[in-house]
Design a protein around this motif. Sequence first.
Motif, short mmCIF file in Angstrom:
data_model
loop_
_atom_site.label_atom_id
_atom_site.label_comp_id
_atom_site.label_asym_id
_atom_site.label_seq_id
_atom_site.Cartn_x
_atom_site.Cartn_y
_atom_site.Cartn_z
N LEU A 225 0.87 -1.18 0.00
CA LEU A 225 0.00 0.00 0.00
C LEU A 225 0.90 1.22 0.00
CD1 LEU A 225 -3.01 0.65 2.45
CD2 LEU A 225 -1.52 2.45 1.61
N SER A 226 0.62 2.13 -0.91
CA SER A 226 1.46 3.32 -0.97
C SER A 226 0.67 4.53 -1.43
CB SER A 226 2.64 3.10 -1.93
OG SER A 226 3.50 4.23 -1.91
N VAL A 227 1.01 5.68 -0.84
CA VAL A 227 0.44 6.97 -1.23
C VAL A 227 1.56 7.83 -1.79
CG1 VAL A 227 -0.72 9.06 -0.39
CG2 VAL A 227 -1.37 6.83 0.53
N SER A 228 1.27 8.50 -2.90
CA SER A 228 2.25 9.40 -3.51
C SER A 228 2.76 10.39 -2.47
CB SER A 228 1.60 10.15 -4.68
OG SER A 228 2.49 11.11 -5.21
N ARG A 229 4.04 10.65 -2.46
CA ARG A 229 4.64 11.49 -1.43
C ARG A 229 3.96 12.86 -1.30
NH1 ARG A 229 8.66 8.74 -3.88
NH2 ARG A 229 9.84 7.30 -2.55
N LYS A 230 3.58 13.45 -2.41
CA LYS A 230 3.01 14.80 -2.33
C LYS A 230 1.59 14.80 -1.78
CE LYS A 230 1.69 14.98 -7.25
NZ LYS A 230 1.90 15.73 -8.52
N TYR A 231 0.96 13.63 -1.69
CA TYR A 231 -0.40 13.54 -1.15
C TYR A 231 -0.42 12.99 0.28
CZ TYR A 231 -2.58 14.59 -5.65
OH TYR A 231 -3.00 15.22 -6.81
N ARG A 232 0.72 12.76 0.87
CA ARG A 232 0.75 12.21 2.21
C ARG A 232 0.31 13.25 3.24
NH1 ARG A 232 6.29 8.51 1.51
NH2 ARG A 232 5.43 7.28 -0.21
N GLY A 233 -0.08 12.79 4.42
CA GLY A 233 -0.57 13.70 5.45
C GLY A 233 -2.05 13.98 5.36
N ARG A 234 -2.76 13.19 4.55
CA ARG A 234 -4.20 13.37 4.37
C ARG A 234 -5.01 12.15 4.82
NH1 ARG A 234 -1.38 16.17 0.76
NH2 ARG A 234 -2.15 18.20 0.03
N SER A 235 -4.36 11.25 5.55
CA SER A 235 -5.00 10.03 6.06
C SER A 235 -5.52 9.12 4.94
CB SER A 235 -6.16 10.37 7.02
OG SER A 235 -5.69 11.09 8.14
#
Length: 247
Positions: free
Chosen positions: A162-172
Amino acid sequence: MANVVLKWKRPETIEFPKVWHTFKAKDLNTDELVEYRIQDLPTNRVEDVFEHMMANYIQDEPISQVLEGSKDPNHIEDYKLCWSKMAEQKVPLVCFKEGSDEIVGANMLFVLKKDDEFMQAACGLFKSQVTKDLFDLMMILYEDFDTFKYYGVDEYLTSFGLSVSRKYRGRSIGDHFLATRKKLCKQYNLKLTHTFFTSDYSNQNADKVGFETNVALKYEDVIKAHPRFSHIANIKSKGMTLKTLMC
């Protein structure tokens, strides 16, 4: 390749690609709340998600990171071998922001059946020592724990990244991915979702959405018991776990 198969099939009565969950979170460059959606991974975006996972997940997953797996072409190919089979089940999820086709995040989900030999067959084809070490570490957790036997099930929903693009992190967004699994389980008539977690962050996310811990080991204790893993001594997380969320 013939033996690297997953026997579970997605019911044809369930629409594909299906939007499973929507939520509001901050946009990229403003505090404005915009809508995000988590949906099935469309077949025409599979390769794009592979690229996303290679650029984000493989670089950041603690075991791959400490062993520099992102620099090992064979490690990447090992992952793609597994991901391609998972994509055939049409279970993996992807997140998009409203009005955009940019990949915000992805979760490589699949359904594992009790009589599957998927993992064993895949391990036999792995070319990278990094991948082999990762799976050997995972198997240490399973030495005294059998998910199927413990919960009395013949199949369950699980994940291989599971991964979230670095620029979209911090949004739960990772929390939303994990919580969305319950919706899939109910639709697919599965009793639980179960996963191997390797980072402090992912373990905290799993706890927040209600996963219970089945097995937990600190990396330092693993190294003491299994000195051959001394090369992961500088890993950036404290431990690895097996966790389950009942659906």
